[in-house]
Scaffold this motif. Structure first.
Motif, PDB file in Angstrom:
ATOM      1  N   GLU A 252       0.814  -1.215   0.000  1.00 38.06           N
ATOM      2  CA  GLU A 252       0.000   0.000   0.000  1.00 38.06           C
ATOM      3  C   GLU A 252       0.848   1.265   0.000  1.00 38.06           C
ATOM      4  N   ASN A 253       2.001   1.219   0.618  1.00 42.54           N
ATOM      5  CA  ASN A 253       2.855   2.407   0.678  1.00 42.54           C
ATOM      6  C   ASN A 253       3.476   2.758  -0.667  1.00 42.54           C
ATOM      7  N   LEU A 254       3.362   1.855  -1.653  1.00 44.72           N
ATOM      8  CA  LEU A 254       3.917   2.108  -2.978  1.00 44.72           C
ATOM      9  C   LEU A 254       2.889   2.648  -3.969  1.00 44.72           C
ATOM     10  N   ILE A 255       1.627   2.640  -3.609  1.00 43.74           N
ATOM     11  CA  ILE A 255       0.593   3.157  -4.502  1.00 43.74           C
ATOM     12  C   ILE A 255       0.822   4.655  -4.728  1.00 43.74           C
ATOM     13  N   LYS A 256       0.806   5.043  -6.004  1.00 48.18           N
ATOM     14  CA  LYS A 256       1.045   6.423  -6.426  1.00 48.18           C
ATOM     15  C   LYS A 256       2.376   6.981  -5.896  1.00 48.18           C
ATOM     16  N   SER A 257       3.399   6.168  -5.972  1.00 43.20           N
ATOM     17  CA  SER A 257       4.713   6.602  -5.466  1.00 43.20           C
ATOM     18  C   SER A 257       5.803   6.620  -6.534  1.00 43.20           C
ATOM     19  N   PHE A 258       5.495   6.150  -7.753  1.00 42.32           N
ATOM     20  CA  PHE A 258       6.507   6.065  -8.805  1.00 42.32           C
ATOM     21  C   PHE A 258       6.367   7.216  -9.795  1.00 42.32           C
ATOM     22  N   ASP A 259       7.503   7.816 -10.149  1.00 37.32           N
ATOM     23  CA  ASP A 259       7.523   8.881 -11.143  1.00 37.32           C
ATOM     24  C   ASP A 259       7.612   8.331 -12.560  1.00 37.32           C
ATOM     25  N   LEU A 260       8.183   7.155 -12.701  1.00 39.00           N
ATOM     26  CA  LEU A 260       8.350   6.567 -14.026  1.00 39.00           C
ATOM     27  C   LEU A 260       8.475   5.052 -13.906  1.00 39.00           C
ATOM     28  N   ILE A 261       7.827   4.351 -14.815  1.00 41.04           N
ATOM     29  CA  ILE A 261       7.961   2.895 -14.919  1.00 41.04           C
ATOM     30  C   ILE A 261       8.357   2.577 -16.358  1.00 41.04           C
ATOM     31  N   TYR A 262       9.369   1.721 -16.527  1.00 39.12           N
ATOM     32  CA  TYR A 262       9.849   1.365 -17.866  1.00 39.12           C
ATOM     33  C   TYR A 262       9.817  -0.147 -18.024  1.00 39.12           C
ATOM     34  N   PHE A 263       9.197  -0.615 -19.112  1.00 39.40           N
ATOM     35  CA  PHE A 263       9.142  -2.034 -19.416  1.00 39.40           C
ATOM     36  C   PHE A 263       9.862  -2.327 -20.724  1.00 39.40           C
ATOM     37  N   ALA A 277      -1.374   1.670 -11.131  1.00 42.04           N
ATOM     38  CA  ALA A 277      -1.807   2.280  -9.865  1.00 42.04           C
ATOM     39  C   ALA A 277      -0.612   2.729  -9.034  1.00 42.04           C
ATOM     40  N   LEU A 278       0.579   2.236  -9.375  1.00 40.11           N
ATOM     41  CA  LEU A 278       1.791   2.627  -8.662  1.00 40.11           C
ATOM     42  C   LEU A 278       2.285   3.997  -9.091  1.00 40.11           C
ATOM     43  N   LEU A 279       1.793   4.493 -10.239  1.00 40.49           N
ATOM     44  CA  LEU A 279       2.258   5.763 -10.782  1.00 40.49           C
ATOM     45  C   LEU A 279       1.636   6.959 -10.068  1.00 40.49           C
ATOM     46  N   LYS A 280       2.417   8.014  -9.937  1.00 39.40           N
ATOM     47  CA  LYS A 280       1.867   9.275  -9.454  1.00 39.40           C
ATOM     48  C   LYS A 280       0.941   9.847 -10.521  1.00 39.40           C
ATOM     49  N   ASP A 281       0.139  10.829 -10.141  1.00 40.13           N
ATOM     50  CA  ASP A 281      -0.849  11.378 -11.076  1.00 40.13           C
ATOM     51  C   ASP A 281      -0.215  11.987 -12.325  1.00 40.13           C
ATOM     52  N   ASP A 282       0.973  12.572 -12.191  1.00 37.43           N
ATOM     53  CA  ASP A 282       1.618  13.221 -13.328  1.00 37.43           C
ATOM     54  C   ASP A 282       2.768  12.389 -13.897  1.00 37.43           C
ATOM     55  N   ALA A 283       2.793  11.089 -13.583  1.00 42.86           N
ATOM     56  CA  ALA A 283       3.903  10.223 -13.999  1.00 42.86           C
ATOM     57  C   ALA A 283       3.617   9.562 -15.347  1.00 42.86           C
ATOM     58  N   ASN A 284       4.662   9.043 -15.951  1.00 38.54           N
ATOM     59  CA  ASN A 284       4.559   8.354 -17.240  1.00 38.54           C
ATOM     60  C   ASN A 284       5.027   6.913 -17.133  1.00 38.54           C
ATOM     61  N   LEU A 285       4.578   6.121 -18.085  1.00 38.00           N
ATOM     62  CA  LEU A 285       5.037   4.744 -18.218  1.00 38.00           C
ATOM     63  C   LEU A 285       5.590   4.579 -19.621  1.00 38.00           C
ATOM     64  N   MET A 286       6.766   3.988 -19.738  1.00 43.22           N
ATOM     65  CA  MET A 286       7.415   3.809 -21.035  1.00 43.22           C
ATOM     66  C   MET A 286       7.591   2.338 -21.347  1.00 43.22           C
ATOM     67  N   ILE A 287       7.432   2.008 -22.623  1.00 43.31           N
ATOM     68  CA  ILE A 287       7.602   0.638 -23.087  1.00 43.31           C
ATOM     69  C   ILE A 287       8.567   0.644 -24.267  1.00 43.31           C
ATOM     70  N   GLU A 288       9.494  -0.269 -24.254  1.00 39.76           N
ATOM     71  CA  GLU A 288      10.489  -0.357 -25.318  1.00 39.76           C
ATOM     72  C   GLU A 288       9.828  -0.573 -26.671  1.00 39.76           C
ATOM     73  N   ASN A 289      10.295   0.167 -27.660  1.00 39.07           N
ATOM     74  CA  ASN A 289       9.813  -0.004 -29.025  1.00 39.07           C
ATOM     75  C   ASN A 289      10.492  -1.222 -29.665  1.00 39.07           C
ATOM     76  N   VAL A 290       9.840  -1.811 -30.663  1.00 39.27           N
ATOM     77  CA  VAL A 290      10.419  -2.970 -31.350  1.00 39.27           C
ATOM     78  C   VAL A 290      10.971  -2.575 -32.714  1.00 39.27           C
ATOM     79  N   LYS A 291      11.202  -1.300 -32.897  1.00 47.17           N
ATOM     80  CA  LYS A 291      11.665  -0.764 -34.185  1.00 47.17           C
ATOM     81  C   LYS A 291      12.970  -1.392 -34.640  1.00 47.17           C
ATOM     82  N   TYR A 292      13.851  -1.735 -33.700  1.00 50.94           N
ATOM     83  CA  TYR A 292      15.170  -2.242 -34.058  1.00 50.94           C
ATOM     84  C   TYR A 292      15.351  -3.718 -33.724  1.00 50.94           C
ATOM     85  N   VAL A 293      14.265  -4.426 -33.435  1.00 51.07           N
ATOM     86  CA  VAL A 293      14.367  -5.845 -33.101  1.00 51.07           C
ATOM     87  C   VAL A 293      14.449  -6.637 -34.400  1.00 51.07           C
ATOM     88  N   VAL A 294      15.635  -7.093 -34.742  1.00 48.44           N
ATOM     89  CA  VAL A 294      15.890  -7.720 -36.037  1.00 48.44           C
ATOM     90  C   VAL A 294      15.070  -8.985 -36.272  1.00 48.44           C
TER      91      VAL A 294
END
Length: 338
Positions: A252-263, A277-294
């Motif tokens: 519970e102490n981690l809910i809305k506590s992350f500024d950025l999550i990257y997968f 739900a772990l993200l802060k209200d103004d936070a972003n989540l990023m996911i790796e693109n597959v543009k260069y996955v041969v």
């Protein structure tokens, strides 16, 4: 054999013994053989095809010869003359494999053998001079671009200021198909000496300022240049065991506590409402693109973005930027919708 189950003395092995502890050449060749199978003897042509079909148009600064050399040998950066035969044991990892009828931890090299290490720092530059082409060949190699980008990054960490000065022209040009050494003129030598003197003077001034800093009544000790970046932030790195991602939402102490999550692209299944739900209200989540996955087929590449957008909708997130994978460089950014 392409695996090793020996762990005794691995990290403590001297450079002379490191080849025995981590025979990377054998590991690399084994991975390439397993990947190409019956096409192994045609490896050179396969590497060239992968480059032409997937990377040439997407990574303008990537050189086909440099890429092929890495695909064959695993050596990506040759920044100085010398023999690159000492294994980098930090690239070693372990997986569970069936060996002799039982599951055992197999130590070896299980990293990338198709996309290349140049993607992180060697295929983009804010300097137009780095994109110079002669005889339809890039003047700068990806290794040079990566080296310059890393120097800029380190300089900014050290001083807190951006460094956009282009590197000096390489006297060993690949643009004509051959390495051709050009002698430096007297004017170039004088300019280089003046630049070195100016750099030494600037460094002495920085060190002097550090030594004169006072904190309260206590005089500050000499500070390494690595601690000069301003503003300073309290950053800590914590390594968590495997499987932790699924357990984080239960805290519970981690809910809305992350500024950025990257997968990474292989971990998109974790893009769920519980995780966002772990993200802060103004936070972003990023996911790796597959543009260069041969190895990724075109149909799987085309299905990637719709799948991610579906996961984003379920997780109450919206895509930031372009809907075209090719217009996004390394990652896709999402913002949580309140």
């Amino acid at each position: 054999a392409v695996v090793s189950t020996q762990s005794t003395g691995f990290w403590g092995a001297t450079d002379s013994k490191s080849k025995e502890a981590f025979p990377i050449e054998r590991f690399w060749d084994g991975r390439v053989r397993a990947y190409l199978e019956e096409r192994y003897d045609a490896g050179k042509n396969i590497f060239d095809m992968d480059f032409s079909m997937k990377l040439k148009e997407r990574a303008a600064l990537l050189d086909s010869r440099e890429y092929a050399t890495w695909r064959k040998s695993g050596v990506g950066f040759e920044v100085r003359d010398g023999v690159y035969d000492t294994p980098n044991r930090t690239l070693c990892s372990g997986i569970i494999k069936m060996i002799g009828g039982s599951k055992r931890l197999a130590r070896g090299y299980w990293g990338d053998i198709t996309c290349s290490p140049y993607l992180s720092h060697g295929i983009y530059s804010p300097l137009k001079s780095m994109y110079e082409v002669r005889n339809r060949i890039n003047v700068r190699t990806s290794s040079e671009v990566a080296e310059h980008n890393l120097m800029c990054l380190i300089h900014q960490i050290n001083t807190g200021k951006k460094y956009n000065k282009p590197p000096k022209p390489d006297r060993f040009s690949f643009a004509g198909g051959e390495k051709k050494e050009e002698g430096a003129t007297l004017e170039e030598v004088i300019e280089e000496e003046e630049e070195e003197e100016e750099e030494e003077k600037n460094e002495e001034e920085v060190v002097e300022k550090i030594e004169n800093l006072n904190v309260g009544t206590n005089r500050r000790k000499k500070t390494p240049l690595m601690e000069l970046s301003e503003p300073k932030s309290n950053v800590s790195v914590k390594f968590l065991p495997l499987g932790t991602t699924e357990l984080l939402p239960e805290k519970e102490n981690l809910i809305k506590s992350f500024d950025l999550i990257y997968f990474s692209s292989s971990q998109v299944s974790y893009f769920t409402p519980k995780i966002t739900a772990l993200l802060k209200d103004d936070a972003n989540l990023m996911i790796e693109n597959v543009k260069y996955v041969v190895p990724l087929q075109k149909e799987h590449e085309s299905a990637y973005l719709p799948k991610i957008k579906e996961l984003a909708t379920n997780a109450k997130c919206e895509l930031l930027g372009s809907n075209d994978l090719m217009n996004n460089n390394f990652h896709l950014s999402f913002h949580r919708v309140n």
